[in-house]
Design a protein around this motif. Structure first.
Motif, PDB file in Angstrom:
ATOM      1  N   VAL A 395       0.974  -1.210   0.064  1.00 42.87           N
ATOM      2  CA  VAL A 395       0.169  -0.054   0.055  1.00 42.87           C
ATOM      3  C   VAL A 395       0.851   1.060  -0.203  1.00 42.87           C
ATOM      4  CG1 VAL A 395      -1.526   1.389   1.528  1.00 42.87           C
ATOM      5  CG2 VAL A 395      -1.917  -1.194   1.231  1.00 42.87           C
ATOM      6  N   ALA A 396       1.851   1.238   0.781  1.00 41.69           N
ATOM      7  CA  ALA A 396       2.839   2.440   1.031  1.00 41.69           C
ATOM      8  C   ALA A 396       3.379   2.722  -0.575  1.00 41.69           C
ATOM      9  CB  ALA A 396       3.920   2.228   1.930  1.00 41.69           C
ATOM     10  N   LEU A 397       3.712   1.693  -1.187  1.00 46.56           N
ATOM     11  CA  LEU A 397       4.405   1.843  -2.437  1.00 46.56           C
ATOM     12  C   LEU A 397       3.457   2.353  -3.477  1.00 46.56           C
ATOM     13  CD1 LEU A 397       6.638  -1.477  -2.696  1.00 46.56           C
ATOM     14  CD2 LEU A 397       7.570   0.884  -2.945  1.00 46.56           C
ATOM     15  N   VAL A 398       2.059   1.938  -3.363  1.00 47.00           N
ATOM     16  CA  VAL A 398       1.271   2.307  -4.611  1.00 47.00           C
ATOM     17  C   VAL A 398       0.854   3.845  -4.101  1.00 47.00           C
ATOM     18  CG1 VAL A 398      -1.357   1.762  -5.254  1.00 47.00           C
ATOM     19  CG2 VAL A 398       0.419  -0.140  -4.784  1.00 47.00           C
ATOM     20  N   LYS A 399       0.771   4.228  -2.948  1.00 49.83           N
ATOM     21  CA  LYS A 399       0.592   5.439  -2.482  1.00 49.83           C
ATOM     22  C   LYS A 399       1.593   6.532  -3.020  1.00 49.83           C
ATOM     23  CE  LYS A 399      -2.125   5.130   1.910  1.00 49.83           C
ATOM     24  NZ  LYS A 399      -2.142   5.165   3.380  1.00 49.83           N
ATOM     25  N   THR A 400       2.852   6.043  -2.769  1.00 49.23           N
ATOM     26  CA  THR A 400       3.792   6.945  -3.358  1.00 49.23           C
ATOM     27  C   THR A 400       3.743   7.042  -4.914  1.00 49.23           C
ATOM     28  OG1 THR A 400       5.350   6.174  -1.692  1.00 49.23           O
ATOM     29  CG2 THR A 400       6.626   7.328  -3.472  1.00 49.23           C
ATOM     30  N   ARG A 401       3.478   6.155  -5.716  1.00 53.64           N
ATOM     31  CA  ARG A 401       3.203   6.139  -6.970  1.00 53.64           C
ATOM     32  C   ARG A 401       2.257   6.946  -7.471  1.00 53.64           C
ATOM     33  NH1 ARG A 401       0.583   3.193 -10.790  1.00 53.64           N
ATOM     34  NH2 ARG A 401       1.533   2.845 -12.760  1.00 53.64           N
ATOM     35  N   THR A 402       1.082   6.959  -6.630  1.00 47.21           N
ATOM     36  CA  THR A 402      -0.166   7.598  -6.838  1.00 47.21           C
ATOM     37  C   THR A 402       0.179   8.924  -6.865  1.00 47.21           C
ATOM     38  OG1 THR A 402      -1.470   5.855  -6.001  1.00 47.21           O
ATOM     39  CG2 THR A 402      -2.576   7.920  -6.023  1.00 47.21           C
ATOM     40  N   ARG A 403       0.954   9.395  -5.905  1.00 43.99           N
ATOM     41  CA  ARG A 403       1.185  10.997  -5.645  1.00 43.99           C
ATOM     42  C   ARG A 403       1.889  11.428  -6.807  1.00 43.99           C
ATOM     43  NH1 ARG A 403       1.877   9.579   0.001  1.00 43.99           N
ATOM     44  NH2 ARG A 403       4.222   9.237  -0.306  1.00 43.99           N
ATOM     45  N   LEU A 404       2.849  10.686  -7.505  1.00 43.16           N
ATOM     46  CA  LEU A 404       3.442  11.230  -8.400  1.00 43.16           C
ATOM     47  C   LEU A 404       2.465  11.197  -9.905  1.00 43.16           C
ATOM     48  CD1 LEU A 404       6.947   8.882  -8.512  1.00 43.16           C
ATOM     49  CD2 LEU A 404       6.863  11.091  -8.185  1.00 43.16           C
ATOM     50  N   VAL A 405       1.771  10.557 -10.143  1.00 43.70           N
ATOM     51  CA  VAL A 405       0.880  10.470 -11.052  1.00 43.70           C
ATOM     52  C   VAL A 405       0.115  11.814 -10.870  1.00 43.70           C
ATOM     53  CG1 VAL A 405      -1.341   9.619 -12.272  1.00 43.70           C
ATOM     54  CG2 VAL A 405       0.730   8.111 -11.501  1.00 43.70           C
ATOM     55  N   GLU A 406      -0.406  11.917  -9.712  1.00 44.78           N
ATOM     56  CA  GLU A 406      -1.484  13.176  -9.467  1.00 44.78           C
ATOM     57  C   GLU A 406      -0.736  14.540  -9.664  1.00 44.78           C
ATOM     58  OE1 GLU A 406      -2.609  12.230  -5.452  1.00 44.78           O
ATOM     59  OE2 GLU A 406      -4.222  11.295  -5.777  1.00 44.78           O
ATOM     60  N   GLN A 407       0.653  14.455  -8.987  1.00 40.13           N
ATOM     61  CA  GLN A 407       1.603  15.578  -9.212  1.00 40.13           C
ATOM     62  C   GLN A 407       1.709  15.907 -10.802  1.00 40.13           C
ATOM     63  OE1 GLN A 407       5.175  14.700  -7.274  1.00 40.13           O
ATOM     64  NE2 GLN A 407       4.145  14.804  -5.164  1.00 40.13           N
ATOM     65  N   TYR A 408       1.771  14.986 -11.524  1.00 41.69           N
ATOM     66  CA  TYR A 408       1.936  15.196 -12.882  1.00 41.69           C
ATOM     67  C   TYR A 408       0.715  15.910 -13.519  1.00 41.69           C
ATOM     68  CZ  TYR A 408       2.556  14.658 -18.042  1.00 41.69           C
ATOM     69  OH  TYR A 408       2.633  14.760 -19.427  1.00 41.69           O
ATOM     70  N   ASN A 409      -0.158  15.189 -13.226  1.00 47.51           N
ATOM     71  CA  ASN A 409      -1.753  15.630 -13.737  1.00 47.51           C
ATOM     72  C   ASN A 409      -2.003  16.987 -13.556  1.00 47.51           C
ATOM     73  OD1 ASN A 409      -2.571  13.383 -15.322  1.00 47.51           O
ATOM     74  ND2 ASN A 409      -3.216  12.336 -13.669  1.00 47.51           N
ATOM     75  N   SER A 410      -1.465  17.366 -12.066  1.00 53.86           N
ATOM     76  CA  SER A 410      -2.152  18.771 -11.605  1.00 53.86           C
ATOM     77  C   SER A 410      -1.096  19.845 -12.498  1.00 53.86           C
ATOM     78  CB  SER A 410      -1.612  18.675 -10.202  1.00 53.86           C
ATOM     79  OG  SER A 410      -0.305  18.741 -10.155  1.00 53.86           O
ATOM     80  N   SER A 411       0.009  19.498 -13.029  1.00 52.92           N
ATOM     81  CA  SER A 411       0.923  20.536 -13.939  1.00 52.92           C
ATOM     82  C   SER A 411       0.714  20.187 -15.231  1.00 52.92           C
ATOM     83  CB  SER A 411       2.133  20.574 -13.261  1.00 52.92           C
ATOM     84  OG  SER A 411       2.710  19.058 -13.554  1.00 52.92           O
ATOM     85  N   HIS A 412       0.021  19.252 -15.808  1.00 48.86           N
ATOM     86  CA  HIS A 412      -0.127  19.125 -17.369  1.00 48.86           C
ATOM     87  C   HIS A 412      -1.502  18.913 -17.520  1.00 48.86           C
ATOM     88  CE1 HIS A 412       3.861  17.906 -16.001  1.00 48.86           C
ATOM     89  NE2 HIS A 412       4.603  18.285 -17.338  1.00 48.86           N
ATOM     90  N   ILE A 413      -1.862  19.612 -18.684  1.00 45.22           N
ATOM     91  CA  ILE A 413      -3.257  19.133 -19.090  1.00 45.22           C
ATOM     92  C   ILE A 413      -3.294  18.461 -20.738  1.00 45.22           C
ATOM     93  CG2 ILE A 413      -4.192  20.869 -17.782  1.00 45.22           C
ATOM     94  CD1 ILE A 413      -4.189  22.677 -20.232  1.00 45.22           C
ATOM     95  N   SER A 414      -2.169  18.487 -21.462  1.00 41.28           N
ATOM     96  CA  SER A 414      -2.649  17.930 -22.634  1.00 41.28           C
ATOM     97  C   SER A 414      -2.710  16.515 -22.849  1.00 41.28           C
ATOM     98  CB  SER A 414      -1.260  18.132 -23.598  1.00 41.28           C
ATOM     99  OG  SER A 414      -0.070  17.823 -22.935  1.00 41.28           O
ATOM    100  N   VAL A 415      -2.120  15.652 -21.870  1.00 40.68           N
ATOM    101  CA  VAL A 415      -2.610  14.067 -22.014  1.00 40.68           C
ATOM    102  C   VAL A 415      -2.755  13.779 -20.452  1.00 40.68           C
ATOM    103  CG1 VAL A 415      -1.292  11.966 -22.095  1.00 40.68           C
ATOM    104  CG2 VAL A 415      -1.012  13.697 -23.866  1.00 40.68           C
ATOM    105  N   ARG A 416      -3.509  13.274 -20.155  1.00 34.10           N
ATOM    106  CA  ARG A 416      -4.077  12.805 -18.533  1.00 34.10           C
ATOM    107  C   ARG A 416      -3.429  11.353 -18.731  1.00 34.10           C
ATOM    108  NH1 ARG A 416      -6.837  13.587 -14.343  1.00 34.10           N
ATOM    109  NH2 ARG A 416      -7.685  11.801 -13.208  1.00 34.10           N
ATOM    110  N   VAL A 417      -2.845  11.212 -17.700  1.00 28.22           N
ATOM    111  CA  VAL A 417      -2.217   9.948 -16.937  1.00 28.22           C
ATOM    112  C   VAL A 417      -3.239   9.379 -15.964  1.00 28.22           C
ATOM    113  CG1 VAL A 417      -0.174   8.903 -15.999  1.00 28.22           C
ATOM    114  CG2 VAL A 417       0.110  10.821 -17.486  1.00 28.22           C
TER     115      VAL A 417
END
Length: 557
Positions: A395-417
């Motif tokens: 769960v801890a590993l998936v949480k860390t990876r989830t935060r990375l995806v959310e950070q990317y999506n919050s600063s990029h709008i052309s392609v949703r990850v």
């Protein structure tokens, strides 16, 4: 699934392997090896010979082996063979199919906990086998050998490999000023999963100059040369056949040699009813003493003379396309430009999986998706190793990876990850990560990566149980087949399709060269049940995202 010569030859090879490991005598081992070779090269199916009572016509198959074959075709198994193989892990026989891997090396790999060829690739890439004491020298040779067996085996190339080889040939031939058009023919033009030889139709107003250009293809030699045909053999062992014609006959030549055989036989019957005959040279009036010949420069002209629309090459298998073309009701097939995203990409986040990681970051994957014109992309890594992690650690590993995806999506709008995982379906149908981790995802793709040997009933229950999870939306590479390496596992697909359609679960059409899974025939059956599909590449590096075309080809077929 019938016992073909290829399958029977493998069974005989497996028996030779079993006798080697159990220290059988040299004559037993040699008998099975010689029999395997004879069966593999037989021009007649051994089962047909058995039905005709003519097993004695197979070279190197004596009376004892004939009795075993009789038992095999009657019952589906041979008691003696099962006794000899007893105690030898099933994956040993799979590993011996790899060039350079003998029975003892294969047995060593099984002892080190390697489950199958996919697992072997993962453990070679991660270095896990070396850490367990496996020879580094042998390990360095294994990965290239596995990749090579993925390309060509038993005279059949995987579609993407054949496509790329053909494109190189086409690019060369087009350099001639005398060449107007060139098209690949046969099973490659129909985008069948595996391809034999490569055939090409070429149109030119100067056939002799075109032939002279073709025979100078680099790294090749002339096998046969005629007035309008050339056969070459390349240094890599490919056979290339070229048929050259004038532009006014190109359409009929292209149609004739694209096939399939069943499509062309049915087409001839349609022509006969109209008083016409067909050939690669054109369409001819069949009954007139001085028959008129209609030369067709394009396939559209050819089919229109028969009162038909043009069936796309991928569906020319006599499975209803001729009737649809005559009724002007051909289906509108999916096209490459219809694809708006790829939901199965592995990135390089260190999720501590027991399988292979991707090579690229989330940012690099998204950038490649943008180049391909996608609106979205799914990063779907393998899950953390179940044997090396507690649920809390997963769960801890998936949480860390989830935060990375959310950070990317919050600063990029052309392609949703999309935040996904490719989750293992365990033998009892449970998923390899806890529910708390699944809740963090946009959704999960579930796949079978081990235990391919299960019987049909239990494998069906296993898959359906996994699909019951509300967090699961897609079944990845559904049949588990590896082309030229491993057959599909046994599943009651009717039950899986019914469940998927009723519960809105999608089946993946996986574009990977050695998968092309779900296979075209099962795609059609699933579609008839109302099942939805996603076409993915299962890429582990961004350049592989361009193999989407082969998944699209499966969907079109």
């Amino acid at each position: 699934m019938g016992i073909t010569n290829i399958k029977l030859a493998r069974m005989l090879e497996d028996m030779a392997t079993a006798y080697i490991l159990k220290k059988g005598n040299i004559f037993q081992i040699r008998a099975y090896k010689n029999a395997a070779t004879a069966v593999e090269h037989s021009t007649v199916e051994v089962k047909d010979l058995w039905e005709a009572g003519r097993l004695d016509q197979i070279p190197n198959v004596g009376e004892g082996l004939q009795q075993y074959l009789d038992e095999l075709f009657k019952t589906g198994k041979v008691k003696h063979w099962e006794e000899v193989k007893n105690g030898i892990p099933e994956q040993v026989f799979e590993f011996t199919e790899i060039s350079g891997v003998g029975p003892k090396t294969a047995f060593k790999l099984a002892q080190l906990g390697v489950e199958d060829i996919e697992d072997l690739k993962d453990k070679l890439r991660s270095g896990e086998l070396i850490k367990k004491g496996f020879s580094q020298k042998v390990a360095e040779k294994l990965l290239p050998a596995i990749e090579q067996m993925s390309f060509v085996k038993s005279g059949r190339m995987l579609l993407p490999y054949a496509f790329n080889q053909a494109q190189k040939v086409i690019d060369y031939v087009k350099k001639s000023a005398f060449v107007e058009k060139i098209e690949a023919l046969g099973s490659l033009r129909r985008m069948v999963a595996t391809i034999g030889d490569l055939d090409f139709a070429v149109t030119s107003n100067n056939i002799q100059q075109t032939i002279e250009h073709i025979i100078n293809l680099p790294d090749s030699q002339v096998v046969k040369e005629g007035e309008t045909q050339v056969t070459l053999s390349t240094s890599s062992g490919l056979n290339l056949d070229f048929i050259i014609t004038k532009p006014e006959s190109f359409g009929s030549l292209l149609q004739h040699y694209t096939g399939s055989k069943a499509h062309n036989i049915h087409l001839r019957k349609v022509a006969e009813k109209k008083g016409l005959s067909l050939s690669e040279h054109g369409i001819r009036e069949a009954k007139n003493q001085k028959p008129k010949v209609f030369k067709t420069a394009t396939e559209k002209e050819f089919y229109h003379l028969l009162g038909m629309d043009v069936p796309p090459p991928e569906i020319r298998e006599d499975t209803g396309e001729i009737e649809a073309a005559l009724a002007h009701k051909l289906p509108d097939l999916v096209k490459q430009e219809d694809i708006k995203g790829d939901l199965h990409i592995h990135d390089n986040f260190p999720i501590e999986t027991g399988r292979d990681l991707g090579l690229n970051s989330i940012e690099e994957i998204a950038e490649q998706a943008k180049i391909l014109g996608y609106l979205y992309v799914g990063v779907a890594d393998h899950t953390p190793s179940i044997s090396n992690h507690t649920n809390k650690e997963m769960v801890a590993l998936v949480k860390t990876r989830t935060r990375l995806v959310e950070q990317y999506n919050s600063s990029h709008i052309s392609v949703r990850v999309l935040n996904l995982l490719e989750v293992d379906i365990l033998p009892d149908g449970r998923l390899s990560v806890p529910e708390e981790a699944l809740k963090l995802l946009d959704f999960a793709i579930v796949s079978v990566h081990s235990g391919h040997w299960m019987d049909k009933e239990n494998m069906t229950k296993r898959i359906i149980k996994a699909l019951e999870s509300p967090y699961v939306k897609v079944l990845g590479h559904p049949t588990g087949r590896l082309l030229n390496q491993r057959e599909s596992y046994e599943v009651d697909w009717n039950e899986v399709f019914k469940f998927a359609a009723k519960n809105n679960k999608a089946l993946e059409i996986n574009s990977s060269p050695d998968r092309l899974d779900l296979p075209d025939i099962l795609v059609r059956q699933a579609k008839e049940k109302g099942v939805k599909f996603v076409i993915n590449t299962d890429s582990h590096e961004i350049n592989s995202m361009e193999i989407m075309r082969f998944g699209v080809a499966v969907a079109r077929r």
